[in-house]
Design an enzyme around this catalytic site. Structure first.
Site, PDB file in Angstrom:
ATOM      1  N   CYS A   1      -2.788   1.737   5.685  1.00 49.19           N
ATOM      2  CA  CYS A   1      -3.079   2.699   4.619  1.00 49.19           C
ATOM      3  C   CYS A   1      -3.116   4.099   5.219  1.00 49.19           C
ATOM      4  O   CYS A   1      -3.750   4.312   6.258  1.00 49.19           O
ATOM      5  CB  CYS A   1      -4.426   2.365   3.967  1.00 49.19           C
ATOM      6  SG  CYS A   1      -4.884   3.495   2.639  1.00 49.19           S
TER       7      CYS A   1
ATOM      8  N   HIS B   1      -0.673  -2.147  -3.737  1.00 47.43           N
ATOM      9  CA  HIS B   1      -1.538  -1.382  -2.837  1.00 47.43           C
ATOM     10  C   HIS B   1      -1.894  -0.032  -3.466  1.00 47.43           C
ATOM     11  O   HIS B   1      -3.061   0.367  -3.486  1.00 47.43           O
ATOM     12  CB  HIS B   1      -0.826  -1.185  -1.489  1.00 47.43           C
ATOM     13  CG  HIS B   1      -1.594  -0.367  -0.510  1.00 47.43           C
ATOM     14  ND1 HIS B   1      -2.285  -0.929   0.548  1.00 47.43           N
ATOM     15  CD2 HIS B   1      -1.811   0.966  -0.421  1.00 47.43           C
ATOM     16  CE1 HIS B   1      -2.877   0.027   1.238  1.00 47.43           C
ATOM     17  NE2 HIS B   1      -2.605   1.192   0.674  1.00 47.43           N
ATOM     18  N   GLU B   2      -0.890   0.664  -3.979  1.00 47.81           N
ATOM     19  CA  GLU B   2      -1.138   1.980  -4.582  1.00 47.81           C
ATOM     20  C   GLU B   2      -1.945   1.853  -5.867  1.00 47.81           C
ATOM     21  O   GLU B   2      -2.820   2.673  -6.146  1.00 47.81           O
ATOM     22  CB  GLU B   2       0.182   2.731  -4.817  1.00 47.81           C
ATOM     23  CG  GLU B   2       0.991   2.997  -3.557  1.00 47.81           C
ATOM     24  CD  GLU B   2       0.212   3.635  -2.421  1.00 47.81           C
ATOM     25  OE1 GLU B   2      -0.726   4.425  -2.675  1.00 47.81           O
ATOM     26  OE2 GLU B   2       0.526   3.334  -1.257  1.00 47.81           O
TER      27      GLU B   2
ATOM     28  N   HIS C   1      -5.553   1.741  -5.239  1.00 44.13           N
ATOM     29  CA  HIS C   1      -6.166   3.069  -5.054  1.00 44.13           C
ATOM     30  C   HIS C   1      -6.607   3.668  -6.389  1.00 44.13           C
ATOM     31  O   HIS C   1      -7.639   4.335  -6.461  1.00 44.13           O
ATOM     32  CB  HIS C   1      -5.200   4.032  -4.356  1.00 44.13           C
ATOM     33  CG  HIS C   1      -5.145   3.868  -2.884  1.00 44.13           C
ATOM     34  ND1 HIS C   1      -6.212   4.137  -2.064  1.00 44.13           N
ATOM     35  CD2 HIS C   1      -4.139   3.459  -2.068  1.00 44.13           C
ATOM     36  CE1 HIS C   1      -5.881   3.899  -0.805  1.00 44.13           C
ATOM     37  NE2 HIS C   1      -4.616   3.484  -0.774  1.00 44.13           N
TER      38      HIS C   1
END
Length: 180
Positions: free
Chosen positions: A99, A141-142, A145
């Site tokens: 990350c 993954h994004e 966030h």
């Protein structure tokens, strides 16, 4: 009114609180948004990342950018995802992830192999695409966030132990930067 705040100058690092709270929807598709997206692309490329979410640059809005190398015959394809919605399917696949907000930390994360994403582009036009394997993982993954979820939340006990020192140093550095 939900316009974009000041433009970012760097990637925010763990354990900054902006990384752990859910982001707000983007409501205004204006020149400020286009400038933010362009700057996020620059920061992502400078850091040699595959994706970057707005919270990672200190802006709590539901948007992320990606640029994944498609192979030697095709140039990388930059894509903007605003107010995305994910639909996941397929087998859970384990893969090592890093990350940009937590440099030097790599952890094994299990994620569904296939992702379908519905989002808006920088001009407010809706689109929907599906992919699998690496690109599906980048989107997940994004998207994490945008939900305030980090790879630290997905660490196995082994990964937590292996990265304990690095994470502790990042916390100490963050706290030191807050001191007057």
């Amino acid at each position: 009114m939900n316009s974009i705040p000041a433009q970012p100058d760097k990637i925010v690092l763990y354990p900054d609180p902006v990384l752990t709270r859910p982001a707000e929807p983007v409501e205004v598709f204006d020149e400020g948004l286009q400038i933010l997206v362009a700057r996020m692309m620059e920061l992502m490329r400078e850091a040699q990342g595959a994706g970057l979410a707005a919270p990672q640059v200190g802006i709590s809005r539901r948007l992320f950018v990606t640029e994944v190398d498609s192979g030697p015959e095709e140039p990388p394809h930059p894509t903007v995802f605003i107010n995305p919605e994910l639909e996941l399917s397929g087998a859970l696949i384990s893969f090592e992830e890093g990350c940009l907000s937590i440099p030097d930390v790599r952890v094994t994360v299990r994620r569904p192999q296939v992702a379908r994403i519905r989002a808006f582009d920088v001009h407010g036009q809706p689109f929907e695409i599906q992919d699998e394997d690496f690109l599906a993982r980048v989107w997940q993954h994004e998207y994490d966030h945008l939900e305030g979820v980090l790879i630290t939340n997905r660490m196995s006990p082994r990964d937590r132990l292996a990265n304990r020192r690095t994470l502790k140093e990042m916390v100490l550095d963050f706290e030191e930067d807050l001191r007057p």
